[in-house]
Design a protein around this motif. Structure first.
Motif, PDB file in Angstrom:
ATOM      1  N   GLY A  87       0.798  -1.230   0.000  1.00  0.00           N
ATOM      2  CA  GLY A  87       0.000   0.000   0.000  1.00  0.00           C
ATOM      3  C   GLY A  87       0.832   1.282   0.000  1.00  0.00           C
ATOM      4  N   LYS A  88       2.072   1.201  -0.521  1.00  0.00           N
ATOM      5  CA  LYS A  88       2.949   2.399  -0.520  1.00  0.00           C
ATOM      6  C   LYS A  88       2.694   3.225  -1.780  1.00  0.00           C
ATOM      7  CE  LYS A  88       5.993   0.723   2.807  1.00  0.00           C
ATOM      8  NZ  LYS A  88       6.622   1.270   3.905  1.00  0.00           N
ATOM      9  N   ASP A  89       1.540   3.862  -1.810  1.00  0.00           N
ATOM     10  CA  ASP A  89       1.134   4.600  -3.010  1.00  0.00           C
ATOM     11  C   ASP A  89       2.022   5.806  -3.289  1.00  0.00           C
ATOM     12  OD1 ASP A  89      -0.825   2.771  -3.265  1.00  0.00           O
ATOM     13  OD2 ASP A  89      -2.428   4.018  -2.409  1.00  0.00           O
ATOM     14  N   ALA A  90       2.459   6.460  -2.216  1.00  0.00           N
ATOM     15  CA  ALA A  90       3.293   7.657  -2.411  1.00  0.00           C
ATOM     16  C   ALA A  90       4.592   7.284  -3.120  1.00  0.00           C
ATOM     17  CB  ALA A  90       3.592   8.312  -1.067  1.00  0.00           C
ATOM     18  N   LEU A  91       5.172   6.144  -2.740  1.00  0.00           N
ATOM     19  CA  LEU A  91       6.424   5.724  -3.372  1.00  0.00           C
ATOM     20  C   LEU A  91       6.189   5.306  -4.826  1.00  0.00           C
ATOM     21  CD1 LEU A  91       8.248   3.759  -0.530  1.00  0.00           C
ATOM     22  CD2 LEU A  91       8.739   6.042  -1.422  1.00  0.00           C
ATOM     23  N   LEU A  92       5.038   4.685  -5.071  1.00  0.00           N
ATOM     24  CA  LEU A  92       4.701   4.316  -6.457  1.00  0.00           C
ATOM     25  C   LEU A  92       4.607   5.574  -7.320  1.00  0.00           C
ATOM     26  CD1 LEU A  92       2.081   1.504  -5.858  1.00  0.00           C
ATOM     27  CD2 LEU A  92       4.156   1.285  -7.246  1.00  0.00           C
ATOM     28  N   GLU A  93       4.077   6.602  -6.716  1.00  0.00           N
ATOM     29  CA  GLU A  93       3.944   7.891  -7.414  1.00  0.00           C
ATOM     30  C   GLU A  93       5.334   8.457  -7.740  1.00  0.00           C
ATOM     31  OE1 GLU A  93       1.569  10.213  -9.346  1.00  0.00           O
ATOM     32  OE2 GLU A  93       0.851   8.438  -8.279  1.00  0.00           O
ATOM     33  N   VAL A  94       6.248   8.351  -6.775  1.00  0.00           N
ATOM     34  CA  VAL A  94       7.620   8.840  -6.973  1.00  0.00           C
ATOM     35  C   VAL A  94       8.272   8.108  -8.157  1.00  0.00           C
ATOM     36  CG1 VAL A  94       9.956   8.780  -5.947  1.00  0.00           C
ATOM     37  CG2 VAL A  94       8.014   9.571  -4.579  1.00  0.00           C
TER      38      VAL A  94
END
Ligand code: G1P
Length: 304
Positions: A87-94
């Motif tokens: 659920g690490k969406d912020a890192l996926l965004e990066v």
């Protein structure tokens, strides 16, 4: 207006074949362009700047040992899957910024280290008959409006060739390409007409204090000039000389005094300064780092 003045700049060449010997031993196995300012490699800053300027095709001129660059711009399915699972969406965004559309990125090998002009010439078939940008990732520029975007806007008026310039001291000019401004050209405005350019002039002989920094918008005639493979300063095939040849053939060429702060990340001191500057611009790091810097400065002062 010449045809090229209306043609959009959609291709950029990134010469990244250098050995990065100034950063050995790190560059023994890590390409210099993958070295990071805070948490983003140098090459990411270059790509972001190109994207902001409307570049759609990214051409890397590489050499042996630069495989990590290709991996960097590729999707990483295992890593992405792991992040999604957690659920690490912020890192996926990066990670999204590191991905390139299929066909938007090309890698060309420069088989021999014959100079910057030669590296750019290696991309000639992918450029064909269009204006193109050149970005040297070692020159990192912090600016409100990214430097290449500033240049593309100015270029829409001038066409021809345009090189980024910065004022340099007399001791520094021998390390750069230097602009020879046209007689009567105002050198205080953003755009300075040129009547010549000299690569690494001997101390005391520089035609001005306007040093060329690693951002260029060039016409295809520069690539044709490079076909002659003329050796210049340091026995290398110099991009500066090919541009100077265009100027001699009456192709309008301008220096562009960009707004922003340039860091020479090809040198250790410049790389460290950039690291501090970019870290201080990050809200989550600023306070801690400021505290540390003032502590170190005080200790230093007390020791004097
Ligand atoms: C290259 C160019 C030089 C330019 C400089 C900017 O030199 O040949 O004209 O001023 O980049 O960084 P290098 O730094 O590769 O010696």
């Amino acid at each position: 207006m010449p045809r090229s003045a209306k043609q959009k700049v959609t291709k950029a060449i990134f010469p990244v074949a250098g050995l990065g010997t100034r950063f050995l031993p790190a560059t023994k196995s890590v390409p210099k362009e993958i070295m990071t300012l805070v948490d983003r490699p140098l090459v990411q800053y270059a790509i972001d700047e190109a994207r902001a300027a409307g570049i759609k095709e990214f051409i890397f001129v590489t050499s042996r040992g630069k495989g990590a660059l290709e991996d960097y711009f590729d999707h990483a399915p295992a890593l992405e899957q792991e992040l999604r699972k957690k659920g690490k969406d912020a890192l996926l965004e990066v990670l999204k910024d590191t991905n390139m559309d299929s066909g938007a990125i090309a890698y060309i090998r420069q088989h021999k280290a014959l100079g910057l002009g030669h590296a750019v010439w290696c991309a000639r078939r992918l450029i064909a008959n269009e204006p193109f940008a050149v970005i040297l990732p070692d020159d990192v520029i912090a600016a409100e409006k990214p430097c290449l975007q500033q240049m593309v806007e100015a270029y829409a008026e001038t066409g021809g060739n345009m090189v980024a310039t910065m004022e340099a001291s007399p001791e520094q000019t021998s390390s750069y390409g230097v602009l020879d401004p046209s007689a009567g050209a105002s050198i205080s405005g953003a755009v300075v007409a040129a009547r010549g350019m000299v690569e690494k002039p001997a101390p005391g002989t520089a035609p001005s204090n306007l040093a060329v920094i690693g951002r260029y918008i060039l016409g295809p005639s520069v690539l044709r000039n490079l076909n002659q493979m003329k050796q210049g300063a340091g026995g290398e095939i110099q991009l500066t000389d090919a541009i100077a040849e265009d100027i001699a053939a009456a192709v309008p060429t301008h220096g562009f005094r960009f707004k922003g702060e340039r860091y020479d990340c090809g040198s250790k001191a410049g790389f460290l300064q950039a690291t501090v500057a970019f870290a201080l611009s990050r809200p989550e790091l600023r306070e801690d780092l400021m505290g540390y810097i003032s502590k170190v400065a005080q200790v230093d002062k007390a020791a004097e």
